[in-house]
Design a protein around this motif. Structure first.
Motif, mmCIF file in Angstrom:
data_model
loop_
_atom_site.group_PDB
_atom_site.id
_atom_site.type_symbol
_atom_site.label_atom_id
_atom_site.label_comp_id
_atom_site.label_asym_id
_atom_site.label_seq_id
_atom_site.Cartn_x
_atom_site.Cartn_y
_atom_site.Cartn_z
ATOM 1 N N ASP A 1 0.836 -1.215 0.000
ATOM 2 C CA ASP A 1 0.000 0.000 0.000
ATOM 3 C C ASP A 1 0.865 1.258 0.000
ATOM 4 O O ASP A 1 0.615 2.199 -0.744
ATOM 5 C CB ASP A 1 -0.845 0.026 1.289
ATOM 6 N N VAL A 2 1.889 1.232 0.856
ATOM 7 C CA VAL A 2 2.763 2.413 0.962
ATOM 8 C C VAL A 2 3.521 2.598 -0.352
ATOM 9 O O VAL A 2 3.635 3.719 -0.868
ATOM 10 C CB VAL A 2 3.738 2.287 2.156
ATOM 11 N N ARG A 3 4.019 1.501 -0.936
ATOM 12 C CA ARG A 3 4.781 1.601 -2.186
ATOM 13 C C ARG A 3 3.913 2.207 -3.304
ATOM 14 O O ARG A 3 4.358 3.060 -4.052
ATOM 15 C CB ARG A 3 5.332 0.235 -2.592
ATOM 16 N N ASN A 4 2.648 1.752 -3.350
ATOM 17 C CA ASN A 4 1.730 2.290 -4.373
ATOM 18 C C ASN A 4 1.493 3.784 -4.166
ATOM 19 O O ASN A 4 1.468 4.559 -5.122
ATOM 20 C CB ASN A 4 0.397 1.530 -4.349
ATOM 21 N N ALA A 5 1.346 4.190 -2.905
ATOM 22 C CA ALA A 5 1.135 5.613 -2.611
ATOM 23 C C ALA A 5 2.384 6.419 -2.970
ATOM 24 O O ALA A 5 2.284 7.513 -3.547
ATOM 25 C CB ALA A 5 0.809 5.780 -1.126
ATOM 26 N N VAL A 6 3.549 5.859 -2.675
ATOM 27 C CA VAL A 6 4.807 6.563 -2.970
ATOM 28 C C VAL A 6 4.966 6.746 -4.488
ATOM 29 O O VAL A 6 5.455 7.771 -4.951
ATOM 30 C CB VAL A 6 6.014 5.810 -2.342
ATOM 31 N N LYS A 7 4.505 5.763 -5.250
ATOM 32 C CA LYS A 7 4.568 5.886 -6.720
ATOM 33 C C LYS A 7 3.734 7.082 -7.169
ATOM 34 O O LYS A 7 4.140 7.854 -8.038
ATOM 35 C CB LYS A 7 4.054 4.610 -7.382
ATOM 36 N N LYS A 8 2.545 7.244 -6.557
ATOM 37 C CA LYS A 8 1.679 8.384 -6.909
ATOM 38 C C LYS A 8 2.364 9.695 -6.511
ATOM 39 O O LYS A 8 2.317 10.681 -7.248
ATOM 40 C CB LYS A 8 0.335 8.273 -6.184
ATOM 41 N N LEU A 9 3.008 9.688 -5.357
ATOM 42 C CA LEU A 9 3.692 10.904 -4.904
ATOM 43 C C LEU A 9 4.882 11.219 -5.821
ATOM 44 O O LEU A 9 5.187 12.389 -6.081
ATOM 45 C CB LEU A 9 4.159 10.741 -3.449
ATOM 46 N N ALA A 10 5.523 10.166 -6.329
ATOM 47 C CA ALA A 10 6.635 10.377 -7.269
ATOM 48 C C ALA A 10 6.104 10.969 -8.574
ATOM 49 O O ALA A 10 6.714 11.898 -9.149
ATOM 50 C CB ALA A 10 7.355 9.054 -7.526
ATOM 51 N N ASP A 11 4.955 10.476 -9.024
ATOM 52 C CA ASP A 11 4.337 11.026 -10.249
ATOM 53 C C ASP A 11 3.992 12.501 -10.074
ATOM 54 O O ASP A 11 4.038 13.278 -11.024
ATOM 55 C CB ASP A 11 3.066 10.250 -10.615
ATOM 56 N N ALA A 12 3.643 12.879 -8.837
ATOM 57 C CA ALA A 12 3.302 14.283 -8.561
ATOM 58 C C ALA A 12 4.555 15.126 -8.303
ATOM 59 O O ALA A 12 4.452 16.311 -7.980
ATOM 60 C CB ALA A 12 2.359 14.341 -7.367
ATOM 61 N N GLY A 13 5.735 14.499 -8.390
ATOM 62 C CA GLY A 13 6.992 15.226 -8.233
ATOM 63 C C GLY A 13 7.429 15.435 -6.783
ATOM 64 O O GLY A 13 8.356 16.200 -6.508
ATOM 65 N N LEU A 14 6.781 14.712 -5.854
ATOM 66 C CA LEU A 14 7.092 14.931 -4.434
ATOM 67 C C LEU A 14 8.130 13.961 -3.876
ATOM 68 O O LEU A 14 8.697 14.187 -2.816
ATOM 69 C CB LEU A 14 5.806 14.830 -3.610
ATOM 70 N N VAL A 15 8.340 12.875 -4.594
ATOM 71 C CA VAL A 15 9.337 11.887 -4.164
ATOM 72 C C VAL A 15 10.294 11.676 -5.331
ATOM 73 O O VAL A 15 9.867 11.530 -6.471
ATOM 74 C CB VAL A 15 8.649 10.554 -3.776
ATOM 75 N N ASP A 16 11.587 11.710 -5.026
ATOM 76 C CA ASP A 16 12.591 11.559 -6.084
ATOM 77 C C ASP A 16 12.780 10.109 -6.510
ATOM 78 O O ASP A 16 12.872 9.791 -7.688
ATOM 79 C CB ASP A 16 13.943 12.084 -5.589
ATOM 80 N N GLU A 17 12.920 9.228 -5.503
ATOM 81 C CA GLU A 17 13.229 7.817 -5.799
ATOM 82 C C GLU A 17 12.969 6.980 -4.561
ATOM 83 O O GLU A 17 12.773 7.529 -3.466
ATOM 84 C CB GLU A 17 14.716 7.674 -6.187
ATOM 85 N N ILE A 18 12.968 5.668 -4.747
ATOM 86 C CA ILE A 18 12.985 4.764 -3.585
ATOM 87 C C ILE A 18 14.391 4.162 -3.550
ATOM 88 O O ILE A 18 14.774 3.397 -4.446
ATOM 89 C CB ILE A 18 11.907 3.668 -3.686
ATOM 90 N N LYS A 19 15.137 4.561 -2.541
ATOM 91 C CA LYS A 19 16.529 4.098 -2.422
ATOM 92 C C LYS A 19 16.527 2.714 -1.770
ATOM 93 O O LYS A 19 15.879 2.517 -0.740
ATOM 94 C CB LYS A 19 17.278 5.096 -1.530
ATOM 95 N N VAL A 20 17.234 1.774 -2.374
ATOM 96 C CA VAL A 20 17.290 0.424 -1.788
ATOM 97 C C VAL A 20 18.621 0.275 -1.055
ATOM 98 O O VAL A 20 19.689 0.416 -1.650
ATOM 99 C CB VAL A 20 17.139 -0.661 -2.878
ATOM 100 N N VAL A 21 18.529 0.041 0.238
ATOM 101 C CA VAL A 21 19.738 -0.156 1.047
ATOM 102 C C VAL A 21 19.777 -1.623 1.450
ATOM 103 O O VAL A 21 18.881 -2.099 2.135
ATOM 104 C CB VAL A 21 19.683 0.733 2.318
#
Ligand SMILES: C[S@@+](CC[C@H](N)C(=O)[O-])C[C@H]1O[C@@H](n2cnc3c(N)ncnc32)[C@H](O)[C@@H]1O
Length: 221
Positions: free
Chosen positions: A200-220
């Motif tokens: 659920d969070v990943r899907n929301a983050v994708k929407k936020l990335a589309d809106a220009g609010l999130v740059d990337e999901i960094k994998v550590v």
């Protein structure tokens, strides 16, 4: 034809406990590697609300389990793939279940480590994944013998990185998630704070990335 493992079904009580230990939640994606008669896939979809896939190399078991899925009216949530699990992309999994052999787990390990995202749960009936440290090992007693369940979690974190831009967000759920994105909290930590799933969070983050609010999901790792 040569199969890596013979068909031996996991007893229902053990299946239920495997799914409980993995905390399978509605909407999560589960793969049962070597799905036999489909019992894990069916219970995951029916009782836990998962979107469940089985991978089964034997055509007869594939046909039998698909027929059962259709009879139970679960075709929109459960499906069997007639292939070898070495050849199926499992990278969108939230949970993997398996009842194979330690030697087969050993051969699958590089694929699991390569494809699975951090925090994916892997549950194995009776056979360890050697070299991995289980989060839980539980013994379940069933009629005539005891069964071991090994629960593993893929190490590492997926961290959403804020862009620093400010754009109005109206959706209350997206707003809540955005407030927790600070470049430190992982998807898993955000999901835990909000009582929801990583998916659920990943899907929301994708929407936020589309809106220009999130740059990337960094994998550590
Ligand atoms: C021990 S049974 C487990 C069945 C089911 N997961 C359960 O727990 O009840 C293992 C299954 O893996 C299947 N299998 C063996 N090698 C396979 C492969 N390379 N790809 C897909 N399925 C395989 C077998 O046909 C068998 O049905």
């Amino acid at each position: 034809m040569y199969y890596d493992v013979p068909f031996v079904p996991t007893p229902e009580v053990v299946v239920r406990r495997m799914l409980q230990l993995a905390r399978v939640r509605p909407g999560e994606i589960l793969y049962d590697l070597g799905s036999g008669d489909g019992r894990i896939v069916i219970m995951a979809a029916k009782e836990f609300g998962a979107v469940a896939y089985g991978v089964e190399i034997r055509k007869d078991l594939y046909e039998q389990s698909m027929a059962k899925i259709k009879d139970l009216g679960l075709a929109d949530k459960a499906r069997i793939i007639n292939a070898s699990f070495f050849d199926v992309d499992i990278s969108d999994a939230d949970v993997i279940t398996m009842y194979l052999l330690t030697s087969v787990n050993e051969r699958l390990k590089p694929k699991l480590e390569k494809e699975l995202r951090p925090a994916t749960r892997v549950v194995s009936h009776d056979f360890e994944v050697s070299g991995w440290r289980p989060v839980v090992v539980e013994e379940v007693y069933e009629e005539w013998r005891s069964h071991k369940i090994y629960l593993y979690k893929i190490p590492g974190k997926e961290i959403p990185v804020p862009s620093g831009k400010s754009v109005d967000v109206n959706d209350p759920k997206l707003k809540q998630i955005l407030a927790l994105i600070d470049g430190v909290n992982s998807l898993e930590e955000i999901a835990q704070k909000l009582g929801t799933t990583i998916r659920d969070v990943r899907n929301a983050v994708k929407k936020l990335a589309d809106a220009g609010l999130v740059d990337e999901i960094k994998v550590v790792k």
